[in-house]
Enzyme design. Structure first.
Site, PDB file in Angstrom:
ATOM      1  N   TYR A 160       0.820  -1.211   0.000  1.00  0.00           N
ATOM      2  CA  TYR A 160       0.000   0.000   0.000  1.00  0.00           C
ATOM      3  C   TYR A 160       0.865   1.277   0.000  1.00  0.00           C
ATOM      4  O   TYR A 160       1.814   1.396   0.762  1.00  0.00           O
ATOM      5  CB  TYR A 160      -0.957   0.055   1.225  1.00  0.00           C
ATOM      6  CG  TYR A 160      -1.464   1.460   1.332  1.00  0.00           C
ATOM      7  CD1 TYR A 160      -2.426   1.909   0.434  1.00  0.00           C
ATOM      8  CD2 TYR A 160      -0.872   2.384   2.199  1.00  0.00           C
ATOM      9  CE1 TYR A 160      -2.804   3.239   0.412  1.00  0.00           C
ATOM     10  CE2 TYR A 160      -1.248   3.704   2.182  1.00  0.00           C
ATOM     11  CZ  TYR A 160      -2.216   4.120   1.288  1.00  0.00           C
ATOM     12  OH  TYR A 160      -2.566   5.437   1.253  1.00  0.00           O
ATOM     13  N   HIS A 217      -2.711   1.083   6.624  1.00  0.00           N
ATOM     14  CA  HIS A 217      -3.876   0.913   5.733  1.00  0.00           C
ATOM     15  C   HIS A 217      -4.720  -0.308   6.088  1.00  0.00           C
ATOM     16  O   HIS A 217      -5.097  -1.112   5.223  1.00  0.00           O
ATOM     17  CB  HIS A 217      -3.431   0.881   4.264  1.00  0.00           C
ATOM     18  CG  HIS A 217      -4.307   1.717   3.375  1.00  0.00           C
ATOM     19  ND1 HIS A 217      -5.192   1.188   2.477  1.00  0.00           N
ATOM     20  CD2 HIS A 217      -4.450   3.066   3.279  1.00  0.00           C
ATOM     21  CE1 HIS A 217      -5.834   2.162   1.843  1.00  0.00           C
ATOM     22  NE2 HIS A 217      -5.401   3.312   2.321  1.00  0.00           N
ATOM     23  N   GLU A 267     -10.025   8.089   8.229  1.00  0.00           N
ATOM     24  CA  GLU A 267     -10.284   8.633   6.883  1.00  0.00           C
ATOM     25  C   GLU A 267     -11.532   8.013   6.263  1.00  0.00           C
ATOM     26  O   GLU A 267     -12.119   8.599   5.359  1.00  0.00           O
ATOM     27  CB  GLU A 267      -9.061   8.444   5.970  1.00  0.00           C
ATOM     28  CG  GLU A 267      -8.733   6.996   5.683  1.00  0.00           C
ATOM     29  CD  GLU A 267      -7.461   6.822   4.849  1.00  0.00           C
ATOM     30  OE1 GLU A 267      -6.485   7.539   5.080  1.00  0.00           O
ATOM     31  OE2 GLU A 267      -7.468   5.944   3.975  1.00  0.00           O
ATOM     32  N   ARG A 288      -8.772  11.432  11.582  1.00  0.00           N
ATOM     33  CA  ARG A 288      -8.430  11.581  10.157  1.00  0.00           C
ATOM     34  C   ARG A 288      -9.624  11.902   9.269  1.00  0.00           C
ATOM     35  O   ARG A 288      -9.537  11.748   8.053  1.00  0.00           O
ATOM     36  CB  ARG A 288      -7.804  10.256   9.677  1.00  0.00           C
ATOM     37  CG  ARG A 288      -6.480   9.927  10.296  1.00  0.00           C
ATOM     38  CD  ARG A 288      -5.349  10.604   9.598  1.00  0.00           C
ATOM     39  NE  ARG A 288      -5.088  10.048   8.287  1.00  0.00           N
ATOM     40  CZ  ARG A 288      -4.875  10.777   7.197  1.00  0.00           C
ATOM     41  NH1 ARG A 288      -4.923  12.094   7.241  1.00  0.00           N
ATOM     42  NH2 ARG A 288      -4.609  10.206   6.044  1.00  0.00           N
TER      43      ARG A 288
HETATM   44  C1  CS2 Z   1      -4.671   6.999   2.259  1.00  0.00           C
HETATM   45  C2  CS2 Z   1      -5.586   7.287   1.130  1.00  0.00           C
HETATM   46  O1  CS2 Z   1      -4.042   9.253   2.261  1.00  0.00           O
HETATM   47  C3  CS2 Z   1      -4.157   8.248   2.934  1.00  0.00           C
HETATM   48  O2  CS2 Z   1      -3.843   8.175   4.088  1.00  0.00           O
HETATM   49  O3  CS2 Z   1      -4.980   6.016   3.135  1.00  0.00           O
HETATM   50  O4  CS2 Z   1      -4.760   7.630   0.078  1.00  0.00           O
HETATM   51  C4  CS2 Z   1      -6.571   6.222   0.680  1.00  0.00           C
HETATM   52  O5  CS2 Z   1      -5.942   5.085   0.227  1.00  0.00           O
HETATM   53  C5  CS2 Z   1      -7.456   6.767  -0.401  1.00  0.00           C
HETATM   54  O6  CS2 Z   1      -7.977   7.988  -0.006  1.00  0.00           O
HETATM   55  C6  CS2 Z   1      -8.546   5.807  -0.725  1.00  0.00           C
HETATM   56  O7  CS2 Z   1      -9.572   6.415  -1.411  1.00  0.00           O
HETATM   57 MG    MG Z   2      -4.536   6.576   5.114  1.00  0.00          MG
END
Ligand code: CS2
Ligand code: MG
Length: 408
Positions: A160, A217, A267, A288
């Site tokens: 990732y 992730h 997130e 986040r």
């Molecule tokens: C990620 C994201 O920025 C981050 O921390 O985890 O890039 C994520 O993978 C994407 O926003 C998924 O849509």
């Molecule tokens: Mg992230």
């Protein structure tokens, strides 16, 4: 004062930004962003089919009542699609209100608490040396904080956050080759053997001042996450992000019992109910959420205020999936929030993006300097927008080597 019309645009340079423009009978308009990454057509449909017909004729200054009207009125509450659509309306209404006041939005929250907001960039490398070069590049640009993601030796596909060769870190988040996702293979043992030592080497190379962040992730089980957090404790990370899948709020308890590594999560959260327990039990250090998918400014500000009671600081999501409109909304929240932590920052800075969304928000020496223009301080050029349209894209799907589906 009345809302007379509202329009939705989908498209943008290298991204499917979902942009809402709300017009009023006084000539003032507001902008909102509903770019739910890789599901962009859905908040656009929610806006067009349900919200816009209910906006016409209403007083745009009553942003709280309109938020409640849409949230409670839907009966089926929460969910990223609806919350992204409410969020776009909410941003546009705050934009209108601040323009009417003739003030930059942060003034309506209580003014500025700081001159510049610390941001972090994404450093990525197919191997450790490559990653070290990427970190040095961002440091030379003046960044004080970087997220570090590295290819894992022996892992059959990129892990990732690592860009494929030839792609920049801004491009790899969405694969535009089609709607059927590519598949990646994940191996927890290889990651656990490699990453703690790699992080220690990065700290040795760059010294104590660089703020180092790392994003797992959602890939680890609670026990593995606790073991990983213990192993990286000496590195002095600024944060460890999403060590476990974010939908299980209990998963972080074990990690907390074993480590003091700062934890960032959220997130994928779209409401205060997704993180209430994490905040109140003080299981995290950074939240986040993003105004884009968590109900806009009205709802995210409510989350930020709850966080402030529990020593949780902000670290709003800022992947390139968000348009400069929600990044502007976050810049105003960052300028105000007494419990500001850091801002992920990747979206602005390409000439195409700046032409589509002109603004005076700027980056200086790794700090985001908020614009003093009235409102959100970002515009949308409809003529520029004509060259863009929706392009199907996807996130990868992750499997273990035996085929078991895992967390992206
Ligand atoms: C990620 C994201 O920025 C981050 O921390 O985890 O890039 C994520 O993978 C994407 O926003 C998924 O849509
Ligand atoms: Mg992230």
């Amino acid at each position: 004062m009345k809302i007379t019309d509202a329009k939705v645009f989908v498209g943008g340079p290298g991204k499917n930004y979902v942009t809402l423009k709300v017009m009023t009978d006084q000539g003032v308009y507001g902008l909102g962003d509903a770019s739910l990454n890789n599901r962009e057509t859905l908040p656009a449909a929610y806006l067009n089919d349900y919200l816009i017909p209910n906006l016409i004729g209403r007083d745009p200054r009553n942003s709280e009542d309109l938020w409640q009207y849409f949230y409670r009125g839907a009966y089926f509450r929460r969910g990223p699609i609806a919350m992204a659509a409410f969020g776009a309306v909410d941003m546009a209404l705050w934009d209108i209100k601040a323009k009417l006041a003739g003030m930059p939005l942060y003034q309506l929250f209580g003014g500025k608490s700081r001159d510049g907001a610390l941001v972090y960039a994404h450093a990525t490398g197919s191997d450790l040396e490559d990653l070290m070069n990427s970190i040095a590049h961002y440091q030379a640009l003046g960044y004080k904080a970087v997220r570090v993601q590295c290819g894992i030796p022996g892992m059959p596909t990129a892990s990732y956050g690592v860009a494929d060769k030839g792609l920049s870190d801004k491009q790899f988040i969405t694969d535009f080759s089609g709607i059927v996702p590519k598949e990646e293979i994940w191996d927890t043992d290889k990651y656990m053997r490699f990453m703690p030592d790699a992080l220690a080497q990065i700290r040795d190379r760059f010294g104590p001042d660089l703020k180092i962040l790392h994003d797992v992730h959602h890939r680890l089980l609670p026990r593995e996450a606790a073991q990983f957090a213990k192993a990286v404790e000496p590195v002095g990370l600024f944060w460890l992000e999403d060590p476990t899948p974010a939908d299980d709020q209990d998963a972080l308890k074990l990690l907390r019992q074993h480590s003091t590594v700062p934890i960032a999560i959220g997130e994928v959260f779209n409401s205060i109910w997704d993180c209430k327990q994490l905040i109140e039990n003080e299981l995290i250090d950074f939240i986040r959420v993003a105004v884009t998918y968590a109900g806009g400014i009205t709802h995210v500000k409510r989350i930020v205020d709850l966080c402030a009671l529990h020593h949780v600081r902000t670290g709003f999501h800022g992947a390139p999936s968000h348009s400069p409109i929600s990044m502007a909304a976050q810049a105003h929240l960052n300028a105000w929030a007494p419990n500001f932590g850091i801002q992920e920052y990747l979206v602005l800075g390409t000439p195409e993006c700046d032409a589509l969304f002109p603004s005076k928000h700027r980056l200086e020496q790794g700090m985001m300097i908020v614009s003093d223009e009235p409102g959100l301080g970002v515009d949308f050029d409809e003529n520029e927008a004509k060259q863009y349209s929706y392009k199907p894209g996807s996130h990868p799907v992750v499997r273990l080597e035996d085929g078991t589906l895992w967390n992206y």
